[in-house]
Scaffold this motif. Structure first.
Motif, mmCIF file in Angstrom:
data_model
loop_
_atom_site.group_PDB
_atom_site.id
_atom_site.type_symbol
_atom_site.label_atom_id
_atom_site.label_comp_id
_atom_site.label_asym_id
_atom_site.label_seq_id
_atom_site.Cartn_x
_atom_site.Cartn_y
_atom_site.Cartn_z
ATOM 1 N N THR A 50 0.825 -1.215 0.000
ATOM 2 C CA THR A 50 0.000 0.000 0.000
ATOM 3 C C THR A 50 0.857 1.262 0.000
ATOM 4 O O THR A 50 0.328 2.366 -0.137
ATOM 5 C CB THR A 50 -0.939 0.029 1.225
ATOM 6 N N GLY A 51 2.144 1.096 0.147
ATOM 7 C CA GLY A 51 3.043 2.249 0.091
ATOM 8 C C GLY A 51 3.596 2.520 -1.297
ATOM 9 O O GLY A 51 4.433 3.416 -1.466
ATOM 10 N N ALA A 52 3.137 1.765 -2.289
ATOM 11 C CA ALA A 52 3.620 1.943 -3.670
ATOM 12 C C ALA A 52 2.649 2.815 -4.463
ATOM 13 O O ALA A 52 1.453 2.870 -4.159
ATOM 14 C CB ALA A 52 3.770 0.581 -4.350
ATOM 15 N N TYR A 53 3.170 3.499 -5.483
ATOM 16 C CA TYR A 53 2.290 4.193 -6.418
ATOM 17 C C TYR A 53 1.399 3.181 -7.133
ATOM 18 O O TYR A 53 1.773 2.024 -7.326
ATOM 19 C CB TYR A 53 3.092 4.931 -7.502
ATOM 20 N N SER A 54 0.251 3.670 -7.585
ATOM 21 C CA SER A 54 -0.617 2.826 -8.405
ATOM 22 C C SER A 54 -0.781 3.472 -9.782
ATOM 23 O O SER A 54 -0.233 4.544 -10.058
ATOM 24 C CB SER A 54 -1.999 2.688 -7.750
ATOM 25 N N HIS A 55 -1.568 2.829 -10.635
ATOM 26 C CA HIS A 55 -2.006 3.437 -11.890
ATOM 27 C C HIS A 55 -2.629 4.790 -11.570
ATOM 28 O O HIS A 55 -3.269 4.966 -10.524
ATOM 29 C CB HIS A 55 -3.037 2.501 -12.544
#
Length: 487
Positions: free
Chosen positions: A114-119
């Motif tokens: 959940t700490g990563a960028y998404s689309h």
């Protein structure tokens, strides 16, 4: 001429004039005064005739004691700390369906983090879930690629204003009274607000004749009206639109070539049995209007409803009826912001896909949801009756949303005192109310009102056990105010 060495590089004269023009009354002067009083109470307990500040100025449920939905928070906690998913003690602390849902969601997130960028439009699997929820709600297809997940509904509104407003000659039809996000975003993006007045005498009704009148007036001033904003249920006015009225609005937008901007963030907040929420997407599709017939943008948020997750900043817009070329430009604007926060994205998917019959959490979830909504309905009725019992105050029924917007008729002496203080009458009243009771309301002038009328907006969000105190404090203050300024 070069500036002197002593002058600061940034002054009110040198900042963007659009920022100066922008106002947002919900967090304006009255709130600043309230925060000052709160500090005073902390430093000098007992220095005021009240013990706490009651923030009835903003739809911020959890700040006033509303508890979050257990299932939603369990899933969020597990997604944020997936290392505990496989621990034996987790099954004793979390419901089986929250564990299962968290695992499903993590599988949809790149890197299960959940700490990563998404689309930039939001995680595809979560958009699939939201689209399926919209299909179930409306009975018409929804495309996951039409959804842009945002940090609450506000950034989505800004994106659309940025897209539509080319200069001050472009206008947006907005209801008056309106949620000041709209006037603020129109000002920031350099457009013109074209007001249409809701009819207070008819329960804050939206009349098509008024829309036509204001559209013609804008045209006479060489303003190109690009879109119509409709807030349903209403903020600050609390009305819920009837289905036939919505059909008239859709026909009006189609005929005039306007984008329909549908603010539907209070769709779960309907308190009267004779009214029901219908999305503008459902209404337009039921009329036989498809993608090529009307441009429609629908806004939703996790901040309102029964969930009240304001601080999690989750929301989305569903964009339909735009060409692929324009959609690419919307995506470009979204990509500049990288992506919305992942917790908010997860919550948006949970709101549209809560526990179902047979799930372990279903009964507790249903009890929590119904408990919050039924309590809000009782609070709305209690405050509505209280306002209507006050001398010179009238208040329409709160059919939905989280606010009441009573009208106040005040004595001539009060009007003159406000003029002498160089203050709007409703601000004059709200200041004195705060100073005497600690209750924070927003003057109606911050939302717009028919000239010569005065109102204030008050939330229905203080917890039910505090509503009697709010009512008694308001009643006592208002009686004293009217006696002091009686003609």
């Amino acid at each position: 001429m070069a500036p002197s060495d002593s002058s600061p590089p940034v002054t009110l004269d040198t900042i963007n004039p659009k920022v100066l023009k922008c106002e947002y009354a919900v967090r304006g002067e009255i709130v600043n005064l309230a925060q000052r009083l709160q500090r005073e109470l902390q430093e000098k307990p007992g220095s005021r005739p009240f013990d706490e500040i009651l923030y009835c100025n903003i739809g911020n449920p959890q700040s006033l004691g509303q508890q979050p939905i257990t299932f939603f928070r369990e899933v969020l906690a597990l997604c944020d700390h997936p290392a505990i998913l496989d621990r034996s003690e987790t099954r004793g602390l979390f419901s089986s369906d929250s564990i299962e849902r968290a695992s499903q969601i993590l599988d949809q997130i790149p890197g299960r983090a959940t700490g990563a960028y998404s689309h930039s439009q939001g995680i595809k699997g979560l958009r699939d879930t939201i689209a399926a929820g919209i299909e179930a709600r409306d009975g018409y297809p929804a495309d996951p690629n039409d959804f842009f997940l945002t940090d609450g509904a506000s950034p989505a509104v800004h994106m659309m204003m940025q897209l539509l407003l080319r200069s001050e000659k472009d206008g947006i039809l907005c209801p008056i009274p309106q949620y000041p996000l709209y006037s603020a975003s129109i000002a920031l993006h350099g457009g013109s607000l074209v007001p249409y007045f809701l009819d207070e005498a008819r329960g804050w009704g939206l009349e098509i004749s008024e829309l036509k009148k204001q559209l013609e007036e804008a045209k006479s001033m060489d303003i190109i009206v690009r879109a119509l904003v409709v807030i349903n249920p209403g903020n600050p006015t609390g009305q819920v639109l009837a289905e036939d009225n919505q059909q008239e609005i859709v026909k009006f937008c189609k005929k005039e070539g306007l984008v329909l901007l549908a603010d539907e963030v209070y769709q779960e907040n309907v308190y009267v049995p004779d009214k029901k929420f219908h999305s503008f997407k459902k209404i337009s599709r039921s009329m036989g209007y498809g993608e090529k017939d009307i441009s429609l943008v629908s806004f939703q948020s996790v901040s309102k409803g029964y969930y009240g997750e304001c601080g999690k900043r989750g929301g989305y817009m569903e964009v339909t009826g735009f060409s692929p070329e324009v959609r690419e430009q919307i995506y470009k604007v979204a990509s500049v912001n990288l992506c919305s926060n992942i917790s908010g994205q997860i919550l948006a998917s949970l709101v549209m896909n809560p526990p179902k019959v047979g799930d372990e959490s279903y009964e507790s979830y249903t009890a929590e949801k119904e408990g919050i909504l039924s309590s809000l309905a009782r609070r709305a009725k209690t405050l509505e009756d209280a306002f209507n019992s006050l001398e010179g105050v009238t208040c329409n029924k709160a059919e939905g949303a989280m606010y009441l917007f009573p009208r106040i008729l005040l004595p001539q002496k009060a009007i003159k005192a406000a003029e002498a203080a160089k203050t709007a009458l409703d601000l004059f009243y709200a200041r004195r109310l705060l100073d005497a009771t600690g209750i924070v309301v927003v003057p109606g002038s911050g939302f717009g009102q028919v000239p010569g009328t005065w109102h204030f907006r008050c939330t229905i969000l203080p917890q039910e056990d505090k509503i009697p105190v709010v009512v008694s404090s308001l009643t006592e203050f208002h009686k004293g105010f009217m006696d002091k300024f009686r003609d």
